[in-house]
Design an enzyme around this catalytic site. Structure first.
Site, PDB file in Angstrom:
ATOM      1  N   THR A 124       8.611  73.606  49.549  1.00 22.98           N
ATOM      2  CA  THR A 124       8.383  72.333  50.217  1.00 22.98           C
ATOM      3  C   THR A 124       7.184  71.589  49.659  1.00 22.98           C
ATOM      4  OG1 THR A 124       9.323  73.234  52.254  1.00 22.98           O
ATOM      5  CG2 THR A 124       8.003  71.237  52.455  1.00 22.98           C
ATOM      6  N   LYS A 147      11.997  70.787  48.144  1.00 24.34           N
ATOM      7  CA  LYS A 147      12.269  70.029  49.367  1.00 24.34           C
ATOM      8  C   LYS A 147      11.132  69.046  49.593  1.00 24.34           C
ATOM      9  CE  LYS A 147      12.906  70.676  54.357  1.00 24.34           C
ATOM     10  NZ  LYS A 147      13.284  71.646  55.401  1.00 24.34           N
ATOM     11  N   LYS A 149       9.168  66.324  51.832  1.00 21.98           N
ATOM     12  CA  LYS A 149       8.931  65.759  53.144  1.00 21.98           C
ATOM     13  C   LYS A 149       8.689  64.258  52.992  1.00 21.98           C
ATOM     14  CE  LYS A 149       9.037  69.348  55.926  1.00 21.98           C
ATOM     15  NZ  LYS A 149       9.978  69.427  57.076  1.00 21.98           N
ATOM     16  N   ASP A 174      13.778  65.550  53.249  1.00 23.17           N
ATOM     17  CA  ASP A 174      13.728  65.747  54.694  1.00 23.17           C
ATOM     18  C   ASP A 174      12.924  64.619  55.314  1.00 23.17           C
ATOM     19  OD1 ASP A 174      13.601  66.609  57.284  1.00 23.17           O
ATOM     20  OD2 ASP A 174      12.489  68.452  56.880  1.00 23.17           O
ATOM     21  N   GLU A 200      18.127  65.587  54.852  1.00 21.94           N
ATOM     22  CA  GLU A 200      17.967  66.294  56.122  1.00 21.94           C
ATOM     23  C   GLU A 200      17.438  65.351  57.202  1.00 21.94           C
ATOM     24  OE1 GLU A 200      15.785  70.395  57.693  1.00 21.94           O
ATOM     25  OE2 GLU A 200      15.694  69.842  55.572  1.00 21.94           O
ATOM     26  N   ASP A 223      19.090  68.656  61.610  1.00 23.37           N
ATOM     27  CA  ASP A 223      18.030  69.600  61.954  1.00 23.37           C
ATOM     28  C   ASP A 223      17.658  69.402  63.415  1.00 23.37           C
ATOM     29  OD1 ASP A 223      15.900  71.293  62.201  1.00 23.37           O
ATOM     30  OD2 ASP A 223      14.672  70.384  60.642  1.00 23.37           O
ATOM     31  N   LYS A 245      17.601  77.242  62.386  1.00 22.39           N
ATOM     32  CA  LYS A 245      16.257  77.803  62.470  1.00 22.39           C
ATOM     33  C   LYS A 245      16.195  78.670  63.719  1.00 22.39           C
ATOM     34  CE  LYS A 245      13.809  73.862  60.368  1.00 22.39           C
ATOM     35  NZ  LYS A 245      12.899  72.720  60.661  1.00 22.39           N
ATOM     36  N   CYS A 273      13.180  77.167  58.394  1.00 28.56           N
ATOM     37  CA  CYS A 273      12.084  77.862  59.068  1.00 28.56           C
ATOM     38  C   CYS A 273      11.018  76.868  59.486  1.00 28.56           C
ATOM     39  CB  CYS A 273      11.472  78.914  58.146  1.00 28.56           C
ATOM     40  SG  CYS A 273      10.600  78.221  56.705  1.00 28.56           S
ATOM     41  N   ASP A 295      15.802  77.753  52.988  1.00 28.84           N
ATOM     42  CA  ASP A 295      14.430  77.233  52.996  1.00 28.84           C
ATOM     43  C   ASP A 295      13.576  78.180  53.839  1.00 28.84           C
ATOM     44  OD1 ASP A 295      12.114  75.753  52.920  1.00 28.84           O
ATOM     45  OD2 ASP A 295      12.770  74.312  54.435  1.00 28.84           O
ATOM     46  N   ASP A 297      10.354  79.358  52.899  1.00 30.13           N
ATOM     47  CA  ASP A 297       9.145  79.374  52.069  1.00 30.13           C
ATOM     48  C   ASP A 297       7.861  79.404  52.880  1.00 30.13           C
ATOM     49  OD1 ASP A 297       9.239  76.790  53.094  1.00 30.13           O
ATOM     50  OD2 ASP A 297       8.661  75.814  51.227  1.00 30.13           O
TER      51      ASP A 297
END
Length: 326
Positions: A124, A147, A149, A174, A200, A223, A245, A273, A295, A297
């Protein structure tokens, strides 16, 4: 004789973790421990304010279970004692761990699974300026899956900058609910241009009807819009993938059931996560073989993981040892 206890633990992050809702420099987790004779089961959760959770509220929920758990309540009974969320996750995973250790079996065997292997996890990149995100992407450009953000305004520039800095990586973006309906065409066009593999949660949960009214040029993952099996069928026309998750589902028990129902309804699976330690990632590894995207990490973002943590070789994460969990 069983005992159930819960403790707060804090882990420093290697760098500030920034998303559309804010930034943090530490991960505060709650660990539930169930002791039965010489055997100990543990489960970790991350209370999340977005879902109305605090450390205190999670501790109170776990405390409310003490009599039932100490008198032998099992994972099936637990499902009706607390709603889906972090507290139930910690206790559910502790029960899985305890059962595995009492029976001398691995958790995947208890779940009816074949031996699980390593998985490639996303890495991420925190929300920042296009230049700062490009720098972070350049430093991680050898990782196969990144990924990003995102935060709303300026996201097309962030996407383009990261793609230029990491031309060979597969990209997930995301938005953490930060996009709006009138942003969709422009933001999706930026994703198409950058060959983004998945978007996402672009819109706020409960305000995502526009996704059903458009041709989605990039697969979209739910999500915040999905926690457990309740209401999953209503998302079929809006999303292509669901992010499972354990802190949302309330544990591995419901996560496995959600995966079954998601596949039945035609969703692809994403295993995600919160920012936690290897103890939180370990149960989710049982879902990794079924997932298109993994994901997990969290430990890579910490300054230091807990003892017996998961082994990471670059972006390859290996199943947990019995000393850690399961």
């Amino acid at each position: 004789m069983r005992t159930l206890t819960a403790a707060i633990e804090t882990f420093r992050l290697a760098a500030p973790f920034v998303i559309a809702r804010g930034a943090k420099t530490v991960s505060t987790v709650v660990v539930a421990t169930i002791q039965q004779g010489e055997h100990r089961g543990r489960g970790e959760c991350v209370p999340y304010g977005r879902y109305g959770e605090t450390v205190d509220s999670v501790l109170a929920q776990i405390a409310s279970l003490r009599n039932a758990i100490e008198n032998g309540a099992d994972r099936e009974a637990l499902q009706s004692m607390l709603p889906a969320g972090a507290a139930r996750n910690a206790v559910d995973c502790a029960l899985w761990d305890l059962e595995a250790k009492r029976l001398g079996l691995r958790a995947e065997t208890l779940a009816g699974l074949h031996r699980i292997g390593p998985a490639t996890t996303a890495y991420t990149l925190s929300l920042g300026t296009p230049d700062s995100m490009a720098d972070a992407a350049r430093a991680a450009a050898e990782r196969p899956l990144l990924k990003l953000k995102l935060g709303g305004a300026g996201d097309p520039d962030r996407i383009a900058a990261v793609r230029a800095a990491a031309p060979d990586a597969e990209l997930i973006v995301d938005a953490n609910e930060a996009w709006r309906e009138d942003d969709l065409d422009r933001n999706f066009a930026a994703c198409v241009a950058a060959h983004v593999a998945l978007v996402e949660q672009p819109l706020p949960a409960g305000q995502d009807g526009a996704l059903a009214r458009m041709t989605r040029p990039v697969p979209v993952c739910a999500d915040e819009s999905v926690h457990d099996r309740n209401g999953l069928a209503a998302l079929v026309d809006r999303y292509d993938v669901i992010n499972i998750k354990l802190d949302k589902t309330g544990g591995l028990t419901e996560a496995l059931a959600l995966a079954d129902e998601g596949e039945r309804l035609g969703f692809g699976l994403f295993v995600g996560c919160m920012v936690g330690t290897s103890l939180a990632m370990a149960p989710a590894m049982l879902l990794a073989p079924r997932a298109r995207f993994v994901d997990l990490d969290g430990p890579l973002l910490l300054a230091e993981d807990r003892p017996h943590g998961l082994v990471y070789d670059g972006s390859m994460v290996y199943p947990p040892s019995a000393e850690l969990w399961g």
